[in-house]
Design a protein around this motif. Structure first.
Motif, short mmCIF file in Angstrom:
data_model
loop_
_atom_site.label_atom_id
_atom_site.label_comp_id
_atom_site.label_asym_id
_atom_site.label_seq_id
_atom_site.Cartn_x
_atom_site.Cartn_y
_atom_site.Cartn_z
N SER A 1 40.65 41.08 45.38
CA SER A 1 40.91 40.44 44.09
C SER A 1 40.42 39.00 44.11
O SER A 1 40.21 38.40 45.17
CB SER A 1 42.42 40.44 43.81
OG SER A 1 42.74 39.72 42.65
N ILE B 1 34.51 42.83 33.16
CA ILE B 1 34.99 42.10 34.34
C ILE B 1 35.02 40.60 34.06
O ILE B 1 35.98 39.91 34.44
CB ILE B 1 34.10 42.41 35.55
CG1 ILE B 1 34.34 43.86 36.01
CG2 ILE B 1 34.37 41.44 36.70
CD1 ILE B 1 33.29 44.37 36.99
N ASP C 1 38.91 39.89 33.98
CA ASP C 1 39.24 39.59 35.37
C ASP C 1 38.90 38.14 35.72
O ASP C 1 39.76 37.37 36.13
CB ASP C 1 38.47 40.56 36.28
CG ASP C 1 39.01 40.62 37.71
OD1 ASP C 1 40.09 40.07 37.96
OD2 ASP C 1 38.34 41.23 38.57
N THR D 1 38.42 45.41 36.28
CA THR D 1 38.34 44.36 37.29
C THR D 1 37.18 44.62 38.24
O THR D 1 36.67 45.74 38.34
CB THR D 1 39.63 44.28 38.12
OG1 THR D 1 39.77 45.49 38.89
CG2 THR D 1 40.86 44.10 37.23
#
Length: 522
Positions: free
Chosen positions: A517, A280, A284, A499
């Protein structure tokens, strides 16, 4: 500067999308980006730490209880030219009515960023030169700083060991899983620390964090790995998500490996969970920071082939860099309510009333603030004062010195640092010469394009730190990254996670990763 900087965003992202769709091309581009930033500064070991005033000793090379540093101390002459601390703090504060919001960064990003960085940026409250860090990404936020703390946070139900479940302690509230409460109500009605957690935090940190809380606030605090895990809304949210993820993984392993001991279940789930966080962070978090959809990829074993494959040691420059207070807006929305952001502090009651689902949805649908000078909200002034004080005590070299250290050209004038003529004039009045601008001020004064989150030096340093920190994690070593360490099920979970939204969907009532997000969803 790369070719990307000369192309319009409408062209760059589709081109990067083509690279991402081709596994070989994606991995090759990712490795080139990682190598560029990982080699921007000389590799560890660094010659310096806060143990000495800028010269190399055996202690600066080996004693990680002292915080590291990239460059030796600045000269007394340089320090004498610096403006008063309060004038610098004033420069960083947000004036009423002058809030600037990010273009496409959601409030979920600073929630994650603070929780993530606070796990390894742990200045010793009794000595600024020292730290209380493990210098690793190890999810100590939920597992604690050492094995003794971990044992306090684990369930130990059943004997023999094979009947244990490998879970972290938790409770169900209205059918949803949360951590165990840290306090309970005593005979006199006041909040007292549960006996099982009496030594979870050291006395100094415990008093620093919990002394000012009311009994009702204490009774809503969860038992987590770090003493400040209940201090902000974002910390509580992320701890809850990753606790749920650990217990979900442990239950999966228990179901498929009935012959395993509770210890093996726990440790395997923990290994998987840490690697999920590593992915992540790179794929992300750093990807969002980059400003473009660069297809970054965590490749196990990649770092072992590089000269920067060294033991990690947190540096004071990074401790200071990650003070992204400007990302917090003046207010935030929960449902139809607008709430002063000062109420994000010690907000467990608000967290419980809101719930994970609404909080992550609402955080994704509102913009964060912007990183820069004049962007820190008023309620964080005392925090910013401590930041400036730490920078001054550490006697850091100039902003231009750090540009050169990270393979960037030094600036020769204030208008290269900022296109804001008013700010450039203000900085010239304070510092006289661009070479006198201190590290922390220069970082926040840097211009950056609308699509970006921060200036050139700050982005370079963040990427350098993230890549050399994440990819040197022992769980990503060739001899370690395999089914024996993670199990077949664990390898599948790792492959399917890219993510934070993937973790959220598995541990909440949200069914679509597109709802949540780091990128603003409004």
């Amino acid at each position: 500067m790369s070719i990307i900087d000369f192309l319009p965003e409408s062209i760059v992202n589709p081109v990067l999308g083509v690279f991402e769709s081709i596994p070989f091309a994606r991995r090759l581009l990712s490795q080139q980006v990682i190598k560029k930033f990982a080699t921007a500064a000389p590799p560890r070991p660094r010659p310096f730490s806060l143990a000495t005033d800028g010269y190399t000793s055996w202690q600066t090379l080996t004693d990680t209880t002292f915080t590291g540093r990239h460059l030796p101390s600045s000269t007394k002459e340089f320090q004498s030219k610096l403006p008063e601390e309060q004038r610098v703090v004033d420069l960083m504060m947000r004036d009423d009515g002058e809030e600037r919001l990010a273009r496409d960064t959601s409030l979920l990003f600073p929630f994650f960023a603070q929780w993530f960085t606070d796990s390894f940026l742990r200045t010793d409250p009794s000595d600024y030169r020292k730290n209380q860090s493990n210098h690793a990404i190890d999810l100590c936020q939920i597992y604690g700083m050492d094995s003794t703390k971990t044992e306090m946070l684990r369930t130990k139900r059943g004997r023999p060991p094979k009947s244990q479940n490998g879970l972290l302690k938790s409770q169900l509230i209205d059918g949803e899983e949360y951590g165990e409460f840290l306090f309970e109500r005593g005979e006199g009605g006041n909040a007292i620390l549960k006996k099982e957690f009496l030594t979870l935090y050291d006395e100094v940190n415990f008093k620093r964090v919990f002394d000012d809380l009311t009994d009702e606030q204490r009774l809503r605090c969860f038992a987590v790995g770090l003493e400040h895990g209940n201090s902000t809304l974002g910390n509580v949210l992320m701890n809850t998500l990753f606790l749920r993820e650990h217990n979900r993984l442990a239950r999966l392993l228990k179901k498929t490996h009935s012959d395993w001991s509770g210890d093996q279940i726990f440790e395997t789930a923990r290994n998987i969970n840490i690697v999920l966080l590593l992915k992540i962070v790179v794929q992300d978090y750093v990807r969002h920071i980059s400003g473009f959809d660069v297809p970054l990829e965590v490749t196990p074993g990649l770092a072992e082939e590089e000269d920067w494959y060294r033991t990690n040691w947190i540096a004071v420059e990074f401790n200071l860099l990650y003070r992204w207070h400007g990302l917090i807006p003046n207010s935030f929305r929960l449902g139809t309510d607008s709430i002063n952001s000062a109420l994000m502090v010690n907000a467990n009651e608000l967290f419980m009333e809101t719930g994970v689902d609404q909080l992550v949805r609402d955080a994704s649908k509102q913009k964060a603030g912007r990183i820069g000078l004049g962007q820190t909200p008023a309620f964080l002034r005392a925090v910013k004062e401590k930041t400036v004080r730490l920078a001054r005590k550490s006697n850091l070299k100039s902003y231009n010195d750090y540009r050169k250290h990270f393979s960037l050209d030094a600036f020769t004038d204030f208008d290269q640092l900022t296109s804001d003529s008013k700010l450039a004039k203000q900085l010239k009045t304070l510092y006289g010469s661009i070479d006198n601008v201190e590290y922390l001020v220069g970082l926040l004064a840097e211009d950056y394009a609308d699509r970006e989150m921060m200036g050139e030096l700050q982005l370079t340093m963040v990427a350098h730190d993230a890549f050399t920190h994440v990819l040197t994690n022992p769980l990503l070593a060739k001899r370690v990254f395999n089914k024996k360490t993670f199990s077949s099920e664990g390898m599948s979970e790792i492959a399917d996670t890219n993510t934070l939204a993937d973790v959220i969907v598995r541990n909440s009532g949200i069914a679509d990763t597109r709802e949540v997000s780091f990128k603003f969803k409004g």
